[in-house]
Design an enzyme around this catalytic site. Structure first.
Site, PDB file in Angstrom:
ATOM      1  N   ARG A  48       8.943   9.723   5.359  1.00  0.00           N
ATOM      2  CA  ARG A  48       7.598   9.712   4.804  1.00  0.00           C
ATOM      3  C   ARG A  48       6.540   9.790   5.905  1.00  0.00           C
ATOM      4  NH1 ARG A  48       6.020   6.580  -0.505  1.00  0.00           N
ATOM      5  NH2 ARG A  48       8.202   6.943  -0.837  1.00  0.00           N
TER       6      ARG A  48
ATOM      7  N   ARG B 218       5.021  -0.236 -13.133  1.00  0.00           N
ATOM      8  CA  ARG B 218       5.202  -0.747 -11.775  1.00  0.00           C
ATOM      9  C   ARG B 218       3.921  -1.396 -11.287  1.00  0.00           C
ATOM     10  NH1 ARG B 218       7.788   3.853  -8.009  1.00  0.00           N
ATOM     11  NH2 ARG B 218       6.028   3.219  -6.732  1.00  0.00           N
TER      12      ARG B 218
HETATM   13  P1  ADP Z   1       5.752   6.223  -4.482  1.00  0.00           P
HETATM   14  O1  ADP Z   1       6.367   7.538  -4.134  1.00  0.00           O
HETATM   15  O2  ADP Z   1       5.103   6.235  -5.824  1.00  0.00           O
HETATM   16  O3  ADP Z   1       4.903   5.641  -3.400  1.00  0.00           O
HETATM   17  P2  ADP Z   1       8.231   4.835  -3.978  1.00  0.00           P
HETATM   18  O4  ADP Z   1       9.054   4.110  -4.960  1.00  0.00           O
HETATM   19  O5  ADP Z   1       8.833   6.002  -3.292  1.00  0.00           O
HETATM   20  O6  ADP Z   1       6.910   5.200  -4.759  1.00  0.00           O
HETATM   21  O7  ADP Z   1       7.714   3.817  -2.844  1.00  0.00           O
HETATM   22  C1  ADP Z   1       7.049   2.640  -3.164  1.00  0.00           C
HETATM   23  C2  ADP Z   1       6.476   2.002  -1.895  1.00  0.00           C
HETATM   24  O8  ADP Z   1       7.553   1.678  -0.983  1.00  0.00           O
HETATM   25  C3  ADP Z   1       5.558   2.886  -1.067  1.00  0.00           C
HETATM   26  O9  ADP Z   1       4.234   2.864  -1.547  1.00  0.00           O
HETATM   27  C4  ADP Z   1       5.707   2.262   0.323  1.00  0.00           C
HETATM   28  O10 ADP Z   1       4.966   1.073   0.430  1.00  0.00           O
HETATM   29  C5  ADP Z   1       7.167   1.882   0.359  1.00  0.00           C
HETATM   30  N1  ADP Z   1       8.023   2.952   0.937  1.00  0.00           N
HETATM   31  C6  ADP Z   1       8.972   3.668   0.291  1.00  0.00           C
HETATM   32  N2  ADP Z   1       9.577   4.525   1.130  1.00  0.00           N
HETATM   33  C7  ADP Z   1       8.981   4.369   2.341  1.00  0.00           C
HETATM   34  C8  ADP Z   1       9.140   4.977   3.617  1.00  0.00           C
HETATM   35  N3  ADP Z   1      10.046   5.952   3.835  1.00  0.00           N
HETATM   36  N4  ADP Z   1       8.342   4.552   4.635  1.00  0.00           N
HETATM   37  C9  ADP Z   1       7.440   3.591   4.451  1.00  0.00           C
HETATM   38  N5  ADP Z   1       7.221   2.982   3.274  1.00  0.00           N
HETATM   39  C10 ADP Z   1       7.982   3.347   2.222  1.00  0.00           C
END
Ligand code: ADP
Length: 243
Positions: free
Chosen positions: A111, A180
């Site tokens: 990400r 959520r």
């Molecule tokens: P969304 O795509 O709606 O943000 P996710 O379920 O993928 O939902 O992620 C939820 C939260 O988890 C993110 O907003 C972030 O805080 C954290 N997160 C998930 N994946 C990562 C990542 N690869 N790096 C940093 N934070 C992450």
């Protein structure tokens, strides 16, 4: 039924490589683009592991582990979990004998560009087949996220316009289907901003590595899934022919 088989990589006489076995995929796209739903379908179709870092963090937070509670602080604030924490977890899963060692679809990771670079390091000469950008315009994801409801048990995604059959309990496991905590309007805006700033540069990273394919994520789920499978098959066919 899945299209499984152990992954093997064989050198060819002309210095190329031949890839057979299970796909190794990254799914990119805005929040609400449908990554979770489509990653679960790809995982079933190819009999590969689906790793959603968001689901993993939420599960750990629900269990109350130290790591989960720390991740939750960032998630609740609409921030990204720091790179070193995320990378440590994913690295463990990708290690030989780890749950991702025999094919995977990554959803929500990488990400940031740092995470993408670290993923290359961890994969070390055992590259991805393709990184797919599931492309959906902002107005559409805003509507999807505002109406999104998820099963607390299996994380299956529903929408207020397409609820489960029985009174907000999951069709698959009867778990409660809820909104959520980070799907409020304010948190959604913040996450989309973060996406533009931190995650869009990854598209260039994979484009430069010749790994990026953009797939139109608008349409019926089955239609989008068929597009994704077509891309995975095309990429693997090219790899087999030593592209
Ligand atoms: P969304 O795509 O709606 O943000 P996710 O379920 O993928 O939902 O992620 C939820 C939260 O988890 C993110 O907003 C972030 O805080 C954290 N997160 C998930 N994946 C990562 C990542 N690869 N790096 C940093 N934070 C992450």
């Amino acid at each position: 039924m899945g299209a499984a088989g152990a992954t093997t990589r064989t050198s060819t006489a002309d210095g190329g490589t031949v890839v057979t076995g299970n796909p190794r995929l990254v799914l990119l796209g805005k929040q609400g683009a449908g990554k979770g739903t489509q990653a679960a379908r790809l995982s079933e179709h190819y009999d590969i592991q689906h790793l959603s870092t968001g689901d993993l963090f939420r599960a750990q937070a629900a269990e109350g582990t130290a790591f989960g509670l720390e991740a939750k602080r960032y998630m609740d604030a609409g921030e990204l979990v720091p790179d070193d924490i995320v990378i440590g977890i994913v690295e463990e899963c990708l290690a030989p004998g780890g749950r991702l060692a025999d094919g995977f679809v990554l959803d929500g990771f990488p990400r940031t560009v740092t995470q993408a670079e670290e993923l290359e390091r961890v994969l070390d000469g055992w590259p991805l087949d393709v990184a797919i950008d599931l492309d959906v315009p902002r107005e559409i994801v805003l509507d999807r996220l505002a109406g999104r409801r998820v099963c607390e048990v299996c994380q299956r995604v529903y929408h207020v316009n397409m609820p489960p059959v029985h009174d907000w309990t999951c069709d698959d496991d009867g778990g409660p289907v809820v909104q959520r905590e980070d799907d409020t309007e304010e948190a959604i805006e913040r996450r989309l901003e973060l996406y533009e700033r931190e995650t869009v540069p990854i598209l260039d990273f994979y484009r430069e590595h010749g790994k990026l394919v953009v797939v139109d994520g608008v349409g019926e789920g089955d239609e989008v899934f068929a597009r994704l499978v077509r891309v995975v098959e095309d990429e693997r066919r090219c790899a087999r022919h030593g592209r």
